[in-house]
Design an enzyme around this catalytic site. Sequence first.
Site, PDB file in Angstrom:
ATOM      1  CG  LEU A 217       8.892  -4.196  -4.684  1.00 30.26           C
ATOM      2  CD1 LEU A 217       9.357  -5.550  -4.186  1.00 30.26           C
ATOM      3  CD2 LEU A 217       7.788  -4.328  -5.725  1.00 30.26           C
ATOM      4  CG  HIS A 218       6.561   2.603  -2.063  1.00 32.78           C
ATOM      5  ND1 HIS A 218       6.827   2.641  -3.410  1.00 32.78           N
ATOM      6  CD2 HIS A 218       5.661   3.592  -1.831  1.00 32.78           C
ATOM      7  CE1 HIS A 218       6.119   3.603  -3.969  1.00 32.78           C
ATOM      8  NE2 HIS A 218       5.398   4.194  -3.049  1.00 32.78           N
ATOM      9  NE  ARG A 219       1.754   2.955  -5.128  1.00 34.45           N
ATOM     10  CZ  ARG A 219       1.310   4.190  -5.301  1.00 34.45           C
ATOM     11  NH1 ARG A 219       0.501   4.723  -4.405  1.00 34.45           N
ATOM     12  NH2 ARG A 219       1.680   4.898  -6.332  1.00 34.45           N
ATOM     13  CG  ASP A 292       4.757  -0.939  -5.100  1.00 41.20           C
ATOM     14  OD1 ASP A 292       5.590  -0.007  -5.169  1.00 41.20           O
ATOM     15  OD2 ASP A 292       4.620  -1.635  -4.074  1.00 41.20           O
TER      16      ASP A 292
END
Length: 389
Positions: A217-219, A292
């Site tokens: 997860l990083h968006r 993501d």
Amino acid sequence: MRDSAPSQATPAPENPLVLHVLGARPNFVKAAPVVRALADLGVRQGIVHTGQHYDALMSDVFFADLGLPEPIANLGVGSGSHARQTAALLTGLEEVVLEHGPALVVVYGDVNSTLAAILVCAKLHIPTAHVEAGLRSFDRGMPEEVNRIVTDALSDILFATSPDALSYLANEGVDPARVHLVGNPMIDSLFSALDRLDPAPVRERLGLPERYGVATLHRPANVDDPASAKELVDAVLQVSERLPIVVPIHPRGRERLAAAGLVTGGNLLIVDPLGYVDFLSLVRGAALVVTDSGGVQEETTMLGVPCLTVRPNTERPITVTHGTNRLVTPALLPAAADKALADRAATPSGELPPLWDGKAGPRIARVIAAWLTGENLSPASQAVPPRDR
């Protein structure tokens, strides 16, 4: 957008240089098969590592895992706002390009390093090629979407990974003679590493049971806003009640996700970023992946691992139509995870995406080598779909 096919550069004809600009994990994975294939054809090359991913676990280990040669320059730009990072990239890349005088600069994907390189080369009249051209999410709220559109508008040679990209480029008025459907070099890298992808030692090192999930997860849309981050983390925590979840944390958003409750405890294990082979080994053995990331959607498609992408859209719809990927909202994530775990319904049931056969790198290399010699090679995308009326 340039009005015609690329004007041939005039380097020393006996030894033109192809420069690859790489900045982040997905770039390294896509570039490795192209670099290898060009080397097999005797093309002189150099890699510029912009340092956009500056953590050794996000860059150095990928060079080693993928067999990439040492860069001829490392700009070390690090992190920062889009404006600050792109400004540093523009300045650094201009100096490198002027110093080395490449005949062609090859850029990959949609990161800020790619955008900066394409802008520098457009101003200096250096021909460029874009690997992974034509992907569109149609969401300009994503910084990557802006990068894609600008990069494709300014590129001289465009390498598309999927047929839908051909339609999007045609609709935007890109000359079909500049577009080549070549397949996906990220899949080449996966095929090359397949024999080394063993989940057992990685699972043992991390203390995971045989049945586990992976989350990445990083968006910005998911982690920058505290409320959005909390909603996502709560959903992942619910999924972790079904099975242990290991989360290799990208440097981006680490503090925000931790503040939202994404910390080791219970069935949740937070770890530092993993190398290419270790990460894909973990993915290969997973019962479920929550992500993501764009590249992970492709890798899970090829490995047959159910993938739930927490985004409202994807620039890789072929991973939904031909693969294991499903788009979900945070609210629907737990139920979607239950379904995937119960019946493995996400396993591919039909043909995999066309030309995702591990031979994209050589296709790209042949086009570049022909262009360097002035040969008029017909596009691999012989029939570009007509524009929508």
